[in-house]
Design a protein around this motif. Structure first.
Motif, PDB file in Angstrom:
ATOM      1  N   VAL A 225       0.842  -1.192   0.000  1.00 40.47           N
ATOM      2  CA  VAL A 225       0.000   0.000   0.000  1.00 40.47           C
ATOM      3  C   VAL A 225       0.878   1.243   0.000  1.00 40.47           C
ATOM      4  N   ASP A 226       0.495   2.243  -0.810  1.00 42.84           N
ATOM      5  CA  ASP A 226       1.230   3.503  -0.800  1.00 42.84           C
ATOM      6  C   ASP A 226       1.093   4.169   0.560  1.00 42.84           C
ATOM      7  N   LYS A 227       2.119   4.901   0.944  1.00 42.37           N
ATOM      8  CA  LYS A 227       2.133   5.545   2.257  1.00 42.37           C
ATOM      9  C   LYS A 227       0.891   6.409   2.470  1.00 42.37           C
ATOM     10  N   LYS A 228       0.489   7.145   1.426  1.00 39.83           N
ATOM     11  CA  LYS A 228      -0.662   8.052   1.560  1.00 39.83           C
ATOM     12  C   LYS A 228      -1.986   7.310   1.744  1.00 39.83           C
ATOM     13  N   ASP A 229      -2.005   6.022   1.408  1.00 38.55           N
ATOM     14  CA  ASP A 229      -3.239   5.242   1.513  1.00 38.55           C
ATOM     15  C   ASP A 229      -3.288   4.351   2.758  1.00 38.55           C
ATOM     16  N   LYS A 230      -2.240   4.411   3.588  1.00 36.96           N
ATOM     17  CA  LYS A 230      -2.199   3.545   4.773  1.00 36.96           C
ATOM     18  C   LYS A 230      -3.344   3.849   5.739  1.00 36.96           C
ATOM     19  N   GLU A 231      -3.634   5.136   5.932  1.00 33.03           N
ATOM     20  CA  GLU A 231      -4.686   5.514   6.876  1.00 33.03           C
ATOM     21  C   GLU A 231      -6.030   4.925   6.450  1.00 33.03           C
ATOM     22  N   LYS A 232      -6.314   5.023   5.168  1.00 31.72           N
ATOM     23  CA  LYS A 232      -7.580   4.517   4.634  1.00 31.72           C
ATOM     24  C   LYS A 232      -7.663   2.992   4.807  1.00 31.72           C
ATOM     25  N   LEU A 233      -6.552   2.305   4.526  1.00 33.69           N
ATOM     26  CA  LEU A 233      -6.525   0.849   4.665  1.00 33.69           C
ATOM     27  C   LEU A 233      -6.720   0.445   6.124  1.00 33.69           C
ATOM     28  N   LEU A 234      -6.066   1.137   7.028  1.00 30.19           N
ATOM     29  CA  LEU A 234      -6.200   0.825   8.452  1.00 30.19           C
ATOM     30  C   LEU A 234      -7.647   0.981   8.898  1.00 30.19           C
ATOM     31  N   SER A 235      -8.279   2.071   8.486  1.00 26.87           N
ATOM     32  CA  SER A 235      -9.673   2.303   8.860  1.00 26.87           C
ATOM     33  C   SER A 235     -10.570   1.184   8.356  1.00 26.87           C
ATOM     34  N   ARG A 236     -10.333   0.741   7.127  1.00 24.57           N
ATOM     35  CA  ARG A 236     -11.165  -0.328   6.557  1.00 24.57           C
ATOM     36  C   ARG A 236     -10.966  -1.635   7.315  1.00 24.57           C
ATOM     37  N   ILE A 237      -9.710  -1.944   7.663  1.00 18.35           N
ATOM     38  CA  ILE A 237      -9.428  -3.187   8.394  1.00 18.35           C
ATOM     39  C   ILE A 237     -10.107  -3.174   9.756  1.00 18.35           C
ATOM     40  N   LEU A 238      -9.959  -2.063  10.476  1.00 14.90           N
ATOM     41  CA  LEU A 238     -10.526  -1.986  11.820  1.00 14.90           C
ATOM     42  C   LEU A 238     -12.046  -2.003  11.796  1.00 14.90           C
ATOM     43  N   ALA A 256       2.750   7.873  15.875  1.00 23.58           N
ATOM     44  CA  ALA A 256       1.801   7.239  16.797  1.00 23.58           C
ATOM     45  C   ALA A 256       0.727   8.229  17.228  1.00 23.58           C
ATOM     46  N   ASP A 257       1.153   9.447  17.588  1.00 25.61           N
ATOM     47  CA  ASP A 257       0.194  10.467  18.031  1.00 25.61           C
ATOM     48  C   ASP A 257      -0.760  10.865  16.904  1.00 25.61           C
ATOM     49  N   GLN A 258      -0.230  10.991  15.694  1.00 21.72           N
ATOM     50  CA  GLN A 258      -1.067  11.349  14.546  1.00 21.72           C
ATOM     51  C   GLN A 258      -2.104  10.275  14.264  1.00 21.72           C
ATOM     52  N   LEU A 259      -1.705   9.025  14.425  1.00 23.21           N
ATOM     53  CA  LEU A 259      -2.615   7.915  14.159  1.00 23.21           C
ATOM     54  C   LEU A 259      -3.762   7.892  15.164  1.00 23.21           C
ATOM     55  N   VAL A 260      -3.468   8.205  16.421  1.00 21.52           N
ATOM     56  CA  VAL A 260      -4.521   8.271  17.445  1.00 21.52           C
ATOM     57  C   VAL A 260      -5.549   9.337  17.074  1.00 21.52           C
ATOM     58  N   LYS A 261      -5.086  10.483  16.594  1.00 21.44           N
ATOM     59  CA  LYS A 261      -6.001  11.564  16.190  1.00 21.44           C
ATOM     60  C   LYS A 261      -6.872  11.131  15.008  1.00 21.44           C
ATOM     61  N   LEU A 262      -6.251  10.446  14.049  1.00 24.98           N
ATOM     62  CA  LEU A 262      -7.007   9.953  12.891  1.00 24.98           C
ATOM     63  C   LEU A 262      -8.092   8.977  13.323  1.00 24.98           C
ATOM     64  N   LEU A 263      -7.740   8.037  14.197  1.00 24.27           N
ATOM     65  CA  LEU A 263      -8.698   7.032  14.640  1.00 24.27           C
ATOM     66  C   LEU A 263      -9.847   7.671  15.421  1.00 24.27           C
ATOM     67  N   ALA A 264      -9.554   8.715  16.173  1.00 18.01           N
ATOM     68  CA  ALA A 264     -10.596   9.415  16.923  1.00 18.01           C
ATOM     69  C   ALA A 264     -11.641   9.986  15.969  1.00 18.01           C
ATOM     70  N   LYS A 265     -11.201  10.496  14.825  1.00 17.31           N
ATOM     71  CA  LYS A 265     -12.143  11.019  13.819  1.00 17.31           C
ATOM     72  C   LYS A 265     -13.030   9.924  13.253  1.00 17.31           C
ATOM     73  N   GLU A 266     -12.511   8.686  13.291  1.00 21.67           N
ATOM     74  CA  GLU A 266     -13.282   7.535  12.793  1.00 21.67           C
ATOM     75  C   GLU A 266     -14.166   6.927  13.888  1.00 21.67           C
ATOM     76  N   GLY A 267     -14.106   7.524  15.081  1.00 24.28           N
ATOM     77  CA  GLY A 267     -14.913   7.007  16.186  1.00 24.28           C
ATOM     78  C   GLY A 267     -14.312   5.796  16.860  1.00 24.28           C
ATOM     79  N   ILE A 268     -13.011   5.608  16.683  1.00 20.56           N
ATOM     80  CA  ILE A 268     -12.328   4.462  17.287  1.00 20.56           C
ATOM     81  C   ILE A 268     -11.485   4.957  18.459  1.00 20.56           C
ATOM     82  N   PHE A 269     -11.768   4.459  19.648  1.00 21.30           N
ATOM     83  CA  PHE A 269     -11.036   4.879  20.838  1.00 21.30           C
ATOM     84  C   PHE A 269      -9.640   4.264  20.827  1.00 21.30           C
TER      85      PHE A 269
END
Length: 371
Positions: A225-238, A256-269
């Motif tokens: 997966v391209d680096k820019k698409d990792k966030e989208k892939l992670l959200s789909r997997i979770l 790590a901190d950026q990923l926590v912020k992204l997941l919060a937007k997806e409603g994932i604690f």
């Protein structure tokens, strides 16, 4: 083979029974008799093999079975690289030694030394320590290691990776020559072998698994997966897998901190643990993850060997590690204690060389996954 067959004392057997431990793991089965005999030991065992119990049980039994050289003497030192590991080891000594009168404490940086010094002044038999805080308290003369009977160097290769070898060598000069020494390491690079040669006397060797292997109970795969698409892939997997808990590894603290912020937007604690977090914040996050208050824990490699969670089903390598051996340690957080686990890795264009190194180490190509 049971713990009874290893001639473990009744109080420790009772405590082990309460933990539902009846059958020793290979490192315990092979290591405990050697340690009980008083010999030095080099134990080569990957994470998740029951290594802590392999040294904690015989240390407790030996110290309980003979008198201390003097009151309030520190009789055993376990040196370990991270705060998380120190706390985990301390918890294990609490569990296995609950019916003994031996006292122990853990000292580590990132928190006030007040309560640690108070425990030392009251007298302890077993000290679990990280190198930095131990050096601090030695210099302040709160600690006397002259009566030490048993020294354990835990996660020796991790000590090397984290740059602690100089401190370790200084600490060793404070120890009595007559002692039992136990060295445990997941890998045995030349520098660790040299350290072992200088530390131990005619040691027995116990090796229970190839250092390049992960637990057979862990299912492994990789997504390209391209680096820019990792966030989208992670959200789909979770969101699509329904997995209750996932431990995610990133290379950097900022990531790590950026990923926590992204997941919060997806409603994932989620919460992050890394070296910039306070000890209280790290322990709060880890505890929340253990009791399912948090669905996701995002960690850097400082936590790769310090997280001990029963029935952790899922590890995600959001970033591949630069050191191939670290991959084995990361995915060893799942598939523990006979449980099955799943480890998936994301591989961007710039990480393909890291993937080749990992596959060379583990001896096979990771199956390619798609959504």
């Amino acid at each position: 083979m049971t713990f009874e067959n290893l001639n473990i004392s009744a109080p420790i057997l009772k405590a082990l029974g309460q933990q539902n431990y009846t059958t020793p793991t290979p490192i315990q089965e092979q290591g405990i008799p050697v340690i009980l005999s008083g010999k030095d030991l080099i134990g080569c065992a990957q994470t998740g093999t029951g290594k802590t119990a392999a040294f904690a049980i015989p240390i407790l039994q030996q110290l309980a079975g003979r008198p201390a050289k003097k009151p309030k003497a520190i009789r055993s030192l376990i040196l370990t690289p991270t705060r998380e590991l120190a706390i985990q080891i301390s918890d294990n000594f609490t569990a296995y030694g609950q019916y003994l009168s031996l006292k122990h404490t853990a000292i580590y940086g990132g928190v006030s030394q007040f309560h640690q010094v108070k425990a030392l002044r009251n007298g302890i038999d077993i000290l679990i320590a990280t190198p930095g805080r131990l050096m601090d308290l030695l210099q302040q003369q709160y600690i006397d290691l002259s009566t030490l009977e048993i020294f354990v160097l835990d996660e020796a290769d991790r000590m090397l990776d984290m740059g602690f070898v100089h401190d370790v060598k200084k600490i060793i000069t404070k120890l009595p020559v007559q002692r039992q020494t136990l060295l445990f390491s997941a890998t045995m690079p030349a520098a660790i072998q040299q350290l072992a040669d200088s530390l131990l006397k005619k040691p027995e060797h116990v090796s229970v698994a190839p250092v390049s292997s992960a637990a057979e109970t862990v299912s492994q795969s990789v997504y390209f997966v391209d680096k820019k698409d990792k966030e989208k892939l992670l959200s789909r997997i979770l969101n699509n897998t329904g997995i209750a808990r996932s431990l995610i590894f990133t290379r950097t603290k900022h990531g790590a901190d950026q990923l926590v912020k992204l997941l919060a937007k997806e409603g994932i604690f989620a919460a992050a643990i890394h070296g910039n977090k306070s000890q209280n914040a790290r322990q709060k996050a880890l505890q929340g993850f253990k009791v399912n208050q948090l669905r996701v824990l995002v960690a850097t490699d400082i936590a790769a060997r310090g997280i001990d969670i029963d029935e952790l089903p899922h590890v995600i390598n959001y970033d591949l590690p630069e050191v191939a051996e670290t991959y084995v340690h990361r995915i060893g957080r799942t598939g523990r204690g006979g449980n099955t686990g799943t480890a998936v890795s994301f591989c961007g264009t710039t990480e393909k060389a890291d993937l080749r190194s990992i596959e060379k180490l583990i001896g096979f190509k990771l199956p390619v996954a798609t959504l």
